[in-house]
Design a protein around this motif. Structure first.
Motif, PDB file in Angstrom:
ATOM      1  N   UNK A 163      39.578  40.322  30.823  1.00  0.00           N
ATOM      2  CA  UNK A 163      38.352  40.054  31.579  1.00  0.00           C
ATOM      3  C   UNK A 163      38.364  38.663  32.209  1.00  0.00           C
ATOM      4  N   UNK A 164      39.357  37.854  31.833  1.00  0.00           N
ATOM      5  CA  UNK A 164      39.533  36.541  32.467  1.00  0.00           C
ATOM      6  C   UNK A 164      40.390  36.619  33.724  1.00  0.00           C
ATOM      7  N   UNK A 165      40.936  37.787  34.011  1.00  0.00           N
ATOM      8  CA  UNK A 165      41.719  37.987  35.233  1.00  0.00           C
ATOM      9  C   UNK A 165      40.752  38.204  36.389  1.00  0.00           C
ATOM     10  N   UNK A 166      40.685  37.227  37.272  1.00  0.00           N
ATOM     11  CA  UNK A 166      39.741  37.311  38.391  1.00  0.00           C
ATOM     12  C   UNK A 166      40.253  36.448  39.536  1.00  0.00           C
ATOM     13  N   UNK A 167      40.321  37.034  40.733  1.00  0.00           N
ATOM     14  CA  UNK A 167      40.646  36.259  41.929  1.00  0.00           C
ATOM     15  C   UNK A 167      40.004  36.934  43.139  1.00  0.00           C
ATOM     16  N   UNK A 168      40.477  36.618  44.333  1.00  0.00           N
ATOM     17  CA  UNK A 168      39.841  37.099  45.552  1.00  0.00           C
ATOM     18  C   UNK A 168      39.890  38.619  45.688  1.00  0.00           C
ATOM     19  N   UNK A 169      40.753  39.299  44.940  1.00  0.00           N
ATOM     20  CA  UNK A 169      40.823  40.757  45.018  1.00  0.00           C
ATOM     21  C   UNK A 169      39.530  41.437  44.530  1.00  0.00           C
ATOM     22  N   UNK A 170      38.674  40.695  43.835  1.00  0.00           N
ATOM     23  CA  UNK A 170      37.423  41.256  43.321  1.00  0.00           C
ATOM     24  C   UNK A 170      36.245  41.058  44.275  1.00  0.00           C
ATOM     25  N   UNK A 171      36.478  40.426  45.405  1.00  0.00           N
ATOM     26  CA  UNK A 171      35.407  40.117  46.348  1.00  0.00           C
ATOM     27  C   UNK A 171      35.427  41.152  47.478  1.00  0.00           C
TER      28      UNK A 171
END
Length: 382
Positions: A163-171
C-alpha cells in the motif's frame, strides 16, 4: 530508400525514455540527437550521460531542429496525445509509448490527424517483436497447431503490491480511467490479436482494487524504484490493481485474461497459450527465447530461438545464436527497428508494427473493459 542515418529525438528521460535511448543506439544507421525533459537541468544531465548533442525543456524546439527523422514520445500517458498530435501536424514520424492516449476519443482524433499527415506513426507494443512471438504467430496462422480452440493469457507483476507503492500511475488525470488494463492489459490484448491474426470483438471484465487507499510518499520516485519513507499521506485509489477478463475473437474463439500488478514474486510475468486441435503452444516472457509445445500422445517439445528452427518470417528478429539468451531489451530494440525500417522503405509490406489505427482499437478495448465492469455485461467492440 533512406540512405542517411536516422536521427531521433526522445521526449521524456525517465525509466522508459532511457530504454528508448539505449535501444536506438543498438540499431545500425540510427542515433539520438536530442532529448527533451521537464527542466533544462534534467535534460542537460541526460544529454551529458548519453552524449546527446541537443537538449531542451520544450518539445516545440524540436520542430526547429534540422534533420530530425522521428520523435519518440516517452512521457507519462497524459502527454502522449498532445505530443503525438504536434508531431503529425508537422508531418513528422512519431513513435509513441502505450497507451496511445487517455481515451478513445483522443485516439480517434489522432487517427483523423494521421490520415492527413505524411508522417508515419507507431505505438510501442514491444512484446510482439520477440522472435518467438513471431514464430508463434506463424504456427497459429498456418494451423500447425490445428484449429484454434481456446486462448489463455496473463500479465502479472508485483511492483504495486504494497500500500506504500504509489506514483503518477494512480492519478487518473495522468493515466486515464484505467491503470492495470491500460498499462499491461494493452500488451496482452495486442499479443492475443497479433498471434491469432484476429481482433478481440467482445469483452466481459471484472476490475479489482485491492487497497481503497494507498500511502503517497512526499519524496520523488521513478517508475519501479523503491522509496521507503515515513513522510506520506493517504490517498484514495481510483483505478484498478488487477482484472479478470473473458473475451471473444472474431471467429468466436473464447479467451481468458488475468491481469495483476499486486502478485508477489511475479516481476514481469507474461504468458500466452494458444490451444489447438493438434497441440498447444505457449510463450512466457520471462523465458522469452523458447516456445513450449504441448502434445497429447507423445513427449512435449521445447523450441529455442535459432534461425535453424524458426520460420522464414521470424528469422530476421534473431541476432544471436541458440544458447545466447534473448529477452526484453532485444524485443524493445526490434520494435523500434521495425518502425525505422518502415521509415527507410515505406513500400515494405513485410513490416508489422502497431500503427495509430491499431493503437486506437486497443483504446476501445480498454474502455470496453471499463464499461463492462460498470454494467457487468458483455461489451461488443467495433
Amino acid at each position: 530508400m533512406c540512405k542517411n542515418k536516422i536521427k531521433a529525438a526522445v521526449v521524456g528521460g525517465g525509466f522508459i525514455g532511457k530504454q528508448h535511448i539505449e535501444a536506438i543506439r543498438r540499431i545500425p544507421n540510427a542515433e539520438v540527437v536530442a532529448i527533451v525533459e521537464t527542466t533544462i537541468e534534467r535534460a542537460k544531465t541526460i544529454a551529458e550521460q548519453y552524449h546527446i548533442p541537443n537538449y531542451y525543456d520544450n518539445e516545440d524546439e524540436l520542430f526547429a531542429l534540422e534533420g530530425i527523422d522521428v520523435i519518440h514520445v516517452c512521457t507519462p500517458n497524459f502527454l502522449h496525445y498532445e505530443m503525438a498530435k504536434k508531431a503529425l501536424e508537422h508531418d513528422m514520424n512519431v513513435f509513441c509509448e502505450k497507451p496511445l492516449s487517455l481515451s478513445a476519443e483522443q485516439s480517434q482524433a489522432l487517427v483523423d490527424i494521421a490520415s492527413m499527415s505524411t508522417g508515419l506513426h507507431a505505438v510501442n507494443l514491444n512484446y510482439r517483436s520477440n522472435v518467438m512471438v513471431r514464430e508463434m504467430r506463424e504456427q497459429v496462422i498456418n494451423k500447425k497447431i490445428g484449429n484454434l480452440l481456446l486462448v489463455q493469457a496473463s500479465y502479472i507483476q508485483d511492483w504495486l503490491m504494497y500500500d506504500t507503492d504509489y506514483d503518477w500511475h494512480f492519478v487518473p488525470d495522468m493515466v486515464g480511467a484505467s491503470r492495470a488494463v491500460a498499462d499491461i492489459g494493452s500488451h496482452a490484448f495486442d499479443l492475443i490479436q497479433f498471434i491469432s491474426g484476429q481482433k478481440i470483438t467482445d469483452v466481459f471484465a471484472d476490475l479489482i482494487k485491492v487497497y481503497p487507499k494507498r500511502k503517497e510518499s512526499k519524496e520523488e520516485r521513478e517508475t519501479f524504484s523503491e522509496v521507503v519513507s515515513d513522510n506520506y499521506e493517504e490517498v484514495a485509489v481510483q483505478n484498478e490493481d488487477a482484472a479478470f477478463i473473458i473475451a471473444k475473437l472474431e471467429d468466436g474463439t473464447k479467451v481468458s485474461i488475468t491481469i495483476s500488478q499486486v502478485t508477489g514474486g511475479h516481476k514481469n510475468d507474461i504468458e500466452v497459450c494458444m490451444s489447438g486441435s493438434k497441440q498447444s503452444i505457449t510463450w512466457k516472457q520471462e523465458h522469452a527465447d523458447r516456445l513450449y509445445i504441448g502434445k497429447r500422445n507423445r513427449g512435449n517439445e521445447l523450441l529455442y530461438a535459432d534461425a535453424k528452427y524458426v520460420s522464414d518470417k521470424a528469422k530476421r528478429f534473431i541476432a544471436l545464436p541458440n544458447g545466447h539468451a534473448v529477452g526484453w531489451a532485444d524485443a524493445f530494440k526490434n520494435s523500434i527497428q521495425e518502425f525505422y525500417l518502415a521509415i527507410e522503405d515505406k513500400d515494405n509490406k513485410e513490416l508489422d508494427y502497431v500503427d495509430f489505427y491499431k493503437g486506437h482499437y486497443l483504446m476501445k478495448l480498454i474502455e470496453a473493459c471499463i464499461e463492462s465492469n460498470k454494467t457487468q455485461t458483455w461489451i461488443h467492440v467495433k
